[in-house]
Write an enzyme that holds these catalytic residues in place. Structure first.
Site, PDB file in Angstrom:
ATOM      1  CG  ASP A  95      -6.498 -41.441  -4.258  1.00 33.10           C
ATOM      2  OD1 ASP A  95      -6.132 -39.807  -3.498  1.00 33.10           O
ATOM      3  OD2 ASP A  95      -6.267 -40.951  -5.031  1.00 33.10           O
ATOM      4  CB  CYS A  98      -8.860 -43.396  -3.247  1.00 36.84           C
ATOM      5  SG  CYS A  98      -9.736 -43.759  -4.463  1.00 36.84           S
ATOM      6  CG  LEU A 205     -19.911 -37.152 -11.101  1.00 37.97           C
ATOM      7  CD1 LEU A 205     -19.317 -35.692 -10.707  1.00 37.97           C
ATOM      8  CD2 LEU A 205     -20.773 -36.822 -12.070  1.00 37.97           C
ATOM      9  CD  GLU A 206     -19.769 -44.825 -13.140  1.00 39.80           C
ATOM     10  OE1 GLU A 206     -18.930 -44.679 -14.607  1.00 39.80           O
ATOM     11  OE2 GLU A 206     -20.924 -45.671 -12.563  1.00 39.80           O
ATOM     12  CG  HIS A 324     -11.980 -47.716  -2.250  1.00 41.30           C
ATOM     13  ND1 HIS A 324     -12.781 -47.252  -2.356  1.00 41.30           N
ATOM     14  CD2 HIS A 324     -10.801 -47.057  -2.290  1.00 41.30           C
ATOM     15  CE1 HIS A 324     -12.531 -46.565  -3.576  1.00 41.30           C
ATOM     16  NE2 HIS A 324     -11.817 -46.400  -3.445  1.00 41.30           N
ATOM     17  CG  MET A 376     -16.615 -46.956 -18.511  1.00 39.23           C
ATOM     18  SD  MET A 376     -15.243 -45.478 -19.106  1.00 39.23           S
ATOM     19  CE  MET A 376     -14.005 -46.040 -20.071  1.00 39.23           C
ATOM     20  CB  SER A 380     -21.313 -49.427  -9.723  1.00 38.74           C
ATOM     21  OG  SER A 380     -20.278 -49.089 -10.282  1.00 38.74           O
ATOM     22  CG  HIS A 399     -11.939 -50.921  -3.531  1.00 40.89           C
ATOM     23  ND1 HIS A 399     -10.910 -51.736  -4.067  1.00 40.89           N
ATOM     24  CD2 HIS A 399     -10.907 -50.516  -3.830  1.00 40.89           C
ATOM     25  CE1 HIS A 399     -10.095 -51.524  -5.164  1.00 40.89           C
ATOM     26  NE2 HIS A 399      -9.610 -50.908  -4.783  1.00 40.89           N
ATOM     27  CB  ALA A 401     -14.251 -55.019 -10.944  1.00 42.78           C
TER      28      ALA A 401
END
Lengths: 476, 147
Positions: A95, A98, A205-206, A324, A376, A380, A399, A401
């Site tokens: 990825d 990302c 998306l948070e 990252h 979630m 963060s 980057h 947990a």
């Protein structure tokens, strides 16, 4: 991990002296507790990276390091092209680029909570997420090439973003040196319906509340105010990046012998920077970085459209956008001399300290924002790059947990419905097309993000600025 | 169209843990059957393969310099076809001769509502890669999938 194999440099720095073909030492930054929790594979991988040609100073692992592919996730390594240094498709990962971006809303928690269910539904409906979802932007050959060259700048020119966002994206939203001709037909096809899509797995998306401020001055400079809300988006270069990773990894595995490179692990597949394959990969990888930057810019635009339906001021200025999974050409001081290095960060964030020339003027006195995605439920963090990070790890930080439990174990431990209900009772709305996907990403499957960021701060990698608590989480 | 029934008697698949992602392992009486089972293991990481209707077949023809690379190529070809065709697969047929693979994947268009896929496979990796005959007539095909 067995700590007897390390030399303890400080409470948060652990060194492995070169052995068995290592060209440089390996250094892991973490507290003793995190070190003991870490998988033994991190030891194997961080030492294998130290065996690659042209590596400079040391092979590093960040406090959230865990078992990856070739490189540990949380691995950082820099290579000098003039010393036979390599670029590794495995060191960047599937990825490509990302990353995470955070938009400010300047809306209070109360304002968000007043429309929380409706806002969650609207975001879930408007931002394509999950396997099989499609974006509304179809790219022809010319449009694809323009996107691969232009990144977020291309998106903004097409009306999917705001010009001022570019000040708050690494490299002003466009990686130079992209070569669309190095991107295969398969990679292009895989991307043609995926622009502006979130993906799945740990992407999200948070909407988050700024719940705690650790550094008032820096938080104010970043635009973070306690009690106000932000939107954080985590995703990458989608199918195009995955296909580039797949194809170049294979090419590098097969051709390593021709380049006289002995791979300690095939996943460390690489090619000399000064080779035709190395240059072609760099051109393709930078195209994928631009794809990721464009993708996050478009998702930011879609998010703004949703907020504009609910609130009068839906500008959502961009706080910062960081990648990252990258390899970037940067200048670093080595033994008093400035050298141009190819810095690989696999599951690690660039973290320029204060006064760095690569930062926009408004942020220069404070250091680069470093966004650390937690689970979630756990929340963060926003950190700021520290000057000491340059000496510690080529200006890099953690980057996320990091998982403490496999996906399979997580699905045996929790049901997705229960995770959704438990989080709802805590005031967090989860929207996802897959309850099994939710179970795999349950908060308990991740390590304590606070321990990771405390480690990063104590190690001089990045310091805490703010803690963000989720209110809405759209998962792919 | 589901041609896997006869194979299930001898072949089987399982997952093995990886910190962030998932390991897939297929066992079979032949290299082809082990590849079929590894593919089923990969699909099971995404969706329950039993819920996928076998309405459409996709042919895949591959060559690789080594047998273990052929396994990675096979799984990556399936990942590509799933992404490009917006499909999920529930059954496979594979024949391998001299590092050449001829495969057929059976499946249908992905339905987010009915399948609710848990994750998207990004790529098959060389991590924990093995494609070996553990005992005469007992093949094992495995690697970690980045999801």
């Amino acid at each position: 991990m067995d700590l007897s194999r390390f030399e303890r440099l400080s409470d948060t720095a652990w060194r492995i002296a070169p052995f068995g073909g290592m060209r440089v030492p390996a250094i892991v930054y973490a507290t003793e507790d995190l070190m003991r929790e870490m998988d033994d594979k991190v030891f194997d991988q961080v030492t294998n990276v130290a065996k690659l040609p042209g590596i400079v100073r040391a092979s590093y692992a960040m406090p959230d390091a865990h078992w990856g592919y070739g490189f540990p996730i949380g691995g950082v390594a820099a290579f000098d092209a003039d010393e036979g240094g390599v670029v590794s498709a495995g060191g960047v990962g599937f990825d490509v680029s990302c990353g995470v971006r955070t938009h400010l809303t300047h809306l209070t928690r109360e304002q968000i909570v007043s429309v929380q269910p409706e806002l969650a539904d609207a975001l879930f409906e408007h931002v394509p997420a999950g396997v099989g979802s499609e974006g509304e932007i179809a790219l022809d050959e010319q449009g694809m090439n323009a996107m691969l060259l232009g990144g977020a700048q291309w998106a903004i020119e097409r009306g999917f973003g705001r010009a001022e966002d570019l000040d708050r994206i690494e490299e002003r939203g466009c990686a130079s040196g992209a070569d669309p001709a190095a991107v295969s037909e398969h990679a292009r096809k895989r991307q043609r319906r995926e622009m502006g899509t979130l993906g799945s797995g740990n992407h999200y998306l948070e909407v988050q509340e700024v719940a705690e401020i650790f550094d008032e001055k820096t938080a104010a400079a970043y635009g973070l105010v306690k009690g106000e809300c932000v939107v954080t988006i985590h995703c990458g270069s989608r199918g195009l990046g995955h296909q580039i990773g797949t194809e170049y990894l294979r090419d590098m595995v097969i051709s390593a012998q021709d380049y006289g490179i002995e791979l300690p692990d095939r996943e460390l597949a690489c090619a000399p920077i000064k080779s035709e394959l190395g240059q072609r990969y760099l051109g393709a990888m930078r195209s994928a970085i631009n794809c990721a930057l464009a993708n996050r810019e478009i998702i930011g635009h879609l998010t703004r459209q949703v907020f504009a339906r609910f609130f009068e001021h839906g500008e959502l200025p961009l706080m910062f956008d960081v990648s990252h999974n990258t390899c970037k050409v940067e200048r670093h001081a080595i033994d008093g001399q400035t050298r141009q290095l190819f810095v690989h960060r696999k599951g690690a964030t660039r973290a320029f300290g204060p006064d760095h020339e690569g930062l926009p003027k408004a942020l220069r006195p404070f250091g680069q924002p470093v966004i650390i995605g937690g689970s979630m439920g756990a929340g963060s963090y926003v950190l700021a790059g520290m000057q000491t990070s340059e000496r510690q790890a080529f200006s890099s930080a953690c980057h996320g947990a990091g998982r403490r439990m496999s996906r399979h174990a997580a699905t045996r431990a929790w049901g997705g419905r229960k995770v959704v209900d438990d989080l709802r009772a805590q005031g967090i709305i989860i929207k996802s097309p897959s309850l099994r996907g939710v179970a795999e990403e349950a908060p308990g499957a991740y390590k304590d993000v606070r321990a990771v960021v405390d480690s990063a701060e104590a190690a001089g990698l990045a310091r805490k600025v703010a803690f963000l608590k989720p209110l809405i989480c759209v998962k792919g | 169209m589901a041609a896997t029934g006869a194979h299930v008697a001898t072949g089987r698949w399982e997952h093995f843990p990886h910190d962030a992602d998932i390991g897939v392992r297929g066992y079979g009486a032949s290299p082809g059957e082990a590849c079929e089972q590894a593919a089923l293991a990969m699909m099971a990481a995404i969706v329950d393969p039993a819920t996928v209707r076998l309405e459409q077949a996709v042919d895949i023809d591959l060559e690789a310099p080594r047998l273990d690379l052929l396994l990675v190529d096979w799984l990556n070809a399936l990942i590509y076809e799933m992404a490009e065709r917006r499909m999920l697969f529930g059954a496979f047929e594979v024949k391998i001769d001299d590092n050449r693979l001829k495969g057929r994947a059976f499946g249908e268009a992905v339905s987010r509502a009915r399948h609710a896929p848990a994750v998207e496979a990004k790529g098959a990796t060389y991590t924990e890669l093995a494609f070996v005959e553990d005992r005469p007539g007992q093949w094992r095909a495995q690697c970690v999938i980045d999801v």
